[in-house]
Design an enzyme around this catalytic site. Structure first.
Site, mmCIF file in Angstrom:
data_model
loop_
_atom_site.group_PDB
_atom_site.id
_atom_site.type_symbol
_atom_site.label_atom_id
_atom_site.label_comp_id
_atom_site.label_asym_id
_atom_site.label_seq_id
_atom_site.Cartn_x
_atom_site.Cartn_y
_atom_site.Cartn_z
ATOM 1 N N ASP A 380 0.127 -5.606 2.985
ATOM 2 C CA ASP A 380 1.261 -4.697 3.115
ATOM 3 C C ASP A 380 0.829 -3.555 4.041
ATOM 4 O O ASP A 380 -0.342 -3.463 4.450
ATOM 5 C CB ASP A 380 1.736 -4.174 1.758
ATOM 6 C CG ASP A 380 3.197 -3.707 1.816
ATOM 7 O OD1 ASP A 380 3.690 -3.398 2.917
ATOM 8 O OD2 ASP A 380 3.844 -3.640 0.759
HETATM 9 C C1 NOJ Z 1 6.003 -1.708 3.071
HETATM 10 C C2 NOJ Z 1 6.777 -2.512 2.064
HETATM 11 O O1 NOJ Z 1 6.114 -2.453 0.807
HETATM 12 C C3 NOJ Z 1 6.954 -3.962 2.459
HETATM 13 O O2 NOJ Z 1 7.833 -4.575 1.541
HETATM 14 C C4 NOJ Z 1 7.468 -4.071 3.858
HETATM 15 O O3 NOJ Z 1 7.677 -5.415 4.209
HETATM 16 C C5 NOJ Z 1 6.445 -3.423 4.789
HETATM 17 N N1 NOJ Z 1 6.304 -2.037 4.446
HETATM 18 C C6 NOJ Z 1 6.837 -3.560 6.241
HETATM 19 O O4 NOJ Z 1 7.936 -2.770 6.500
#
Ligand code: NOJ
Length: 833
Positions: A380
């Site tokens: 993430d």
């Molecule tokens: C953080 C989020 O937790 C995740 O779900 C998302 O896909 C990513 N950022 C990318 O934007």
């Protein structure tokens, strides 16, 4: 001449003021972002427009430009880019869009060869053999489209194009807002790197790309996986024609805590429903094959346990037993993996003492080993950096070693792999074979997607134009919105009586904030409000806003009261803004804001019948509303056509059919409250028995249970019949459920089948959903539904992850909600042989 170029401290801005105005922001001549202007006004030689933020559609900035003899004088700001005041000069060059179209004209169409998996592997090995270590590591990095490279406290300004040129980028996010932006970056990567390997363009396409569908928690209330699949396939069509190859969805975190803002992105609290949705979304995004150009790769997230954050506080500690992990948090991921999801994203959180992103037991042993996932694992956002913030790893290099060892293929947003991996390999601390494995998986995905043969195959502007936000797509979004609405209470005031005057009041009554969190549509302004929907529906009503969603001013209270007094029925639209739902929006008390509750109380004084519609991203605490309103309609954030769907339910054109996929607590202190809980050794059956599992000051029951939702019919289970009363391992039990509707309106019910196993080796939940089906029931008629139950439905996982079905008696409950009073019970026996 209507083209102007402004050189500002931020970079270059190109304004094209012909026809529909366009604006571009260029970091340097090669790559640029498109900015979408809204509310364009022209007065004399002045033009002004508003831009909204990509990340938060409620954040705006305004720019005014005034024509002068030799250019334009700009005053104001552009959302996401800040102040852009200054003088813009005439520009006679092409826009990035025109450049893209021009260069696409010259390009010969490449037919993507149909390759077998063996042929793809051969190609991958051939390419891998040509790559330097640095180039391999670059493939493992995903840039967030920013001009920085970051490791620890070291944040270096480095233009994206330079990062690409130096082979430090294999993938990119947050550039998916226009095909020309993607095109310019892709072209740059292909033409300016030694091997010309195209970028993997990823984006958060969560509930629609440009045509926005209801938020995922709303969609899950439809209990309609086929429609959810269709919605995902439309999102894939739109996104893939505009340059996107991979969607960071579905989010498969099971949710039991509505304090957590991200419940809006989740499929609810039930692992079986979650699994059905996982399969549907993956199939919708990926179609039959990733090589088809109308599909995108799906990425299951967040593996695993992210939603178990303590107190619902985002990113907080998680504690999950192995038993709960296997039975609650993993089943939806299992289904997504079986459906061949191409990617998995690791969670921000830590589990069993180690950050998931650096946790080999979770990512390698469990995900790749036990669940058999062979695709690309991505972290993430900045999760590699956060391994150190969690407090793990001796230094940056040690963190990187752990993350690679956990089998993470791609790092999102930071540059730890780029900075440390090469040196770690040289020192012999990390085997190059581990890097090869990761790059193999990444290149395999790139080959499967076809971008190795045609890097531009996902950029099809003419097609995008024709299908994005098309009538056909809007229709499906509207259908999904209709099915997602859950009627929570109705004492007969709904559907509205024809000819009566309604007072439509409330901060969400004429709000465009209908799309919800995690969407980046350029068409937000076209979202249908409740008021617009009611007008189109022909409902007789008058309107007054009453108050803003959050601001503590009662400016419209008196007018709203007066309007209500002149009307026969009040429709009060309350809720929370989309900006207070989604990531990083945990709430201690997930309530309707005070000012709105005061408006509610004020309008109650009129003693007029009142319908409350709710616009929100999570189960809110609405006991007071439930107690006093005549009808309560849960409408979530329903997407582009929200107003039409809501008005359709209010008028009675549509009988509501949604069922809650997540229990509504009465009070925050009850959380987590969910239907599939365990019996405990001291169950409480609603009495005051002292030494039972209960609260002294509240019941255990939720306000509204999982699977609950009213229709305009009057339904109940008439009969449950079994094909036999015993089955063995390889046999199926047929369960015939007859639902009757004694009401005078036809309706659609979600018929649900639950099981319970007592006398087991392991304690099992008091109820587990095993099958469901939507059934249309005529007025004063019946509908029959057939379910098949076999070993698979009776199975569960031991804490070691072994799948087993125990012999013995199973209780079977069928009905239209998980509440005891809505279920009819029978039983059967299962034995292995
Ligand atoms: C953080 C989020 O937790 C995740 O779900 C998302 O896909 C990513 N950022 C990318 O934007």
């Amino acid at each position: 001449m209507n083209r102007y170029l402004l050189n500002s401290a931020q970079g270059e801005f190109l304004f094209v003021l012909e026809g529909e105005p366009e604006a571009y922001f260029a970091i340097d001549k090669s790559c640029s972002y498109k900015i979408i202007p809204h509310h364009v006004k022209r007065e004399g030689n002045e033009i002004s427009f508003v831009t909204s933020s990509f990340m938060d559609a409620t954040l705006f900035a305004e720019l005014t430009m005034e024509e002068t003899a030799d250019g334009m004088e700009c005053k104001g700001a552009i959302a996401d880019y800040g102040d852009v005041s200054g003088k813009a000069d005439f520009y006679d060059g092409m826009t990035p869009y025109e450049e893209m179209m021009e260069s696409r004209k010259k390009k010969t169409v490449v037919a993507i060869p149909k390759r077998s998996e063996e042929e793809i592997q051969e190609k991958v090995e051939e390419l891998l053999g040509k790559m330097t270590l640095k180039e391999k590591i670059g493939q493992m990095s995903q840039s967030s489209g920013e001009d920085v490279s970051e490791i620890g406290d070291k944040i270096e300004g480095k233009p994206m194009v330079e990062q690409i040129k130096e082979g430090e980028v294999g993938s990119i996010i947050y550039i998916g807002y226009s095909p020309e932006t993607i095109y310019t970056y892709q072209k740059y990567a292909v033409e300016n790197t030694r091997l010309g390997i195209p970028l993997l363009v990823c984006q958060d396409v969560i509930h629609g790309f440009q045509t926005i569908f209801p938020i995922p928690i709303a969609q899950s209330c439809s209990f309609d996986p086929e429609l959810i699949r269709k919605g995902a396939s439309i999102a894939a069509k739109e996104a893939s024609s505009a340059g996107i190859m991979c969607a960071f969805a579905p989010m498969l975190d099971m949710v039991r805590d509505s304090r957590w803002g991200r419940v809006c992105e989740a499929p609810g609290e039930d692992p079986y429903l979650g699994g059905q949705i996982a399969e549907a979304v993956v199939k919708g995004y990926q179609g039959d094959s990733l090589s088809e150009e109308e599909t995108v790769a799906a990425c299951l997230k967040h593996f695993v346990g992210y939603s178990a954050c303590e107190a619902g506080r985002d990113y907080n500690t998680t504690e999950i037993s192995d038993y709960t992990l296997h039975n609650m948090y993993l089943p939806a991921f299992r289904k997504g993996i079986v459906a061949h999801a191409a990617m998995v994203m690791s969670a921000f959180t830590f589990l069993n003492g180690r950050p998931v992103t650096a946790n080999r037991e979770i990512l390698y042993d469990l995900l790749r080993g036990h669940l058999g996932f062979g695709g690309v694992v991505i972290t993430d956002y900045a999760a590699v950096k956060e391994v150190g913030v969690h407090g793990c790893g001796k230094d940056n290099a040690d963190v990187v070693k752990q993350v690679l060892d956990a089998s993470v293929d791609m790092e999102m947003a930071t540059s730890y792999y780029n900075y440390c991996l090469e040196e770690l390999v040289k020192q012999g601390l990390v085997p190059e074979t581990a890097i090869d494995d990761a790059v193999r998986r990444i290149l395999t995905l790139k080959y499967r997607l076809g971008i190795m043969d045609d890097p531009y195959r996902y950029i099809r502007p003419e097609e995008a134009e024709a299908l994005i936000y098309s009538e056909e797509h809007l229709k499906v979004s509207e259908k999904m919105a209709e099915e997602s609405i859950v009627l929570l209470k109705n004492n007969g005031v709904l559907p509205l009586q024809k000819g009566k005057m309604a007072a439509l009041i409330g901060p969400f009554a004429d709000s465009k904030d209908m799309l919800g969190a995690w969407q980046f549509s350029n068409y937000g302004e076209k979202s249908v409000t409740i008021k617009e929907g009611m007008e189109a529906e022909g409902i007789t009503f008058q309107y007054e806003q009453g108050c803003f969603p959050e601001e503590e001013t009662e400016h419209g209270f008196e007018r709203a009261y007066a309007l209500a007094m002149q009307s026969d029925v009040i429709i009060l639209s309350l809720g929370e803004t989309s900006g207070t739902t989604g990531e990083a929006t945990s709430k201690c008390n997930p309530c309707i804001p005070d000012v709105q509750m005061r408006l509610f109380e004020k309008l109650k004084e009129t003693k007029k019948p009142m319908v409350v519609t709710l616009t929100n991203g999570r189960p809110l605490l609405i006991e007071a509303i439930d107690a006093q309103a005549d009808a309560v309609v849960e409408t979530w954030f329903l997407g582009a056509q929200a107003g039409h769907a809501i008005a359709g339910v209010l008028s009675g054109r549509i009988s509501p059919s949604g069922k809650l996929s997540m229990s509504f607590p009465r009070q925050a202190g009850q959380i987590p409250v969910y239907y599939n809980h365990y019996n405990t050794g001291r169950p409480n059956f609603g009495t005051n028995d002292r030494f039972t599992s209960r609260f002294l000051d509240e019941t255990n029951a939720p306000l509204y249970a999982f699977g609950y939702g009213l229709t305009y019919g009057k339904t109940g289970v008439a009969n449950v019949r079994l094909s036999k009363n015993q089955i063995t391992r390889d046999e199926k039990l047929s369960v015939y459920v007859t639902i009757e509707n004694t009401g005078s309106n036809a309706c659609t019910e979600v018929v649900q089948l639950y099981i319970r196993k007592k006398n087991s080796m392991y304690v099992r939940p008091v109820k587990e959903l095993k099958k469901f089906e939507r059934a249309d029931i005529p007025a004063e008629g019946t509908a029959a539904v057939l379910f098949e139950i076999g070993r698979e439905e009776l199975s569960f996982y031991t804490p070691k992850g072994e799948c087993m079905a125990e012999d013995g008696v199973y209780e079977l409950m069928a009905g239209c909600s998980s509440r005891e009073e809505d279920l009819k019970e029978t039983s059967f026996i299962y034995h292995q042989i």
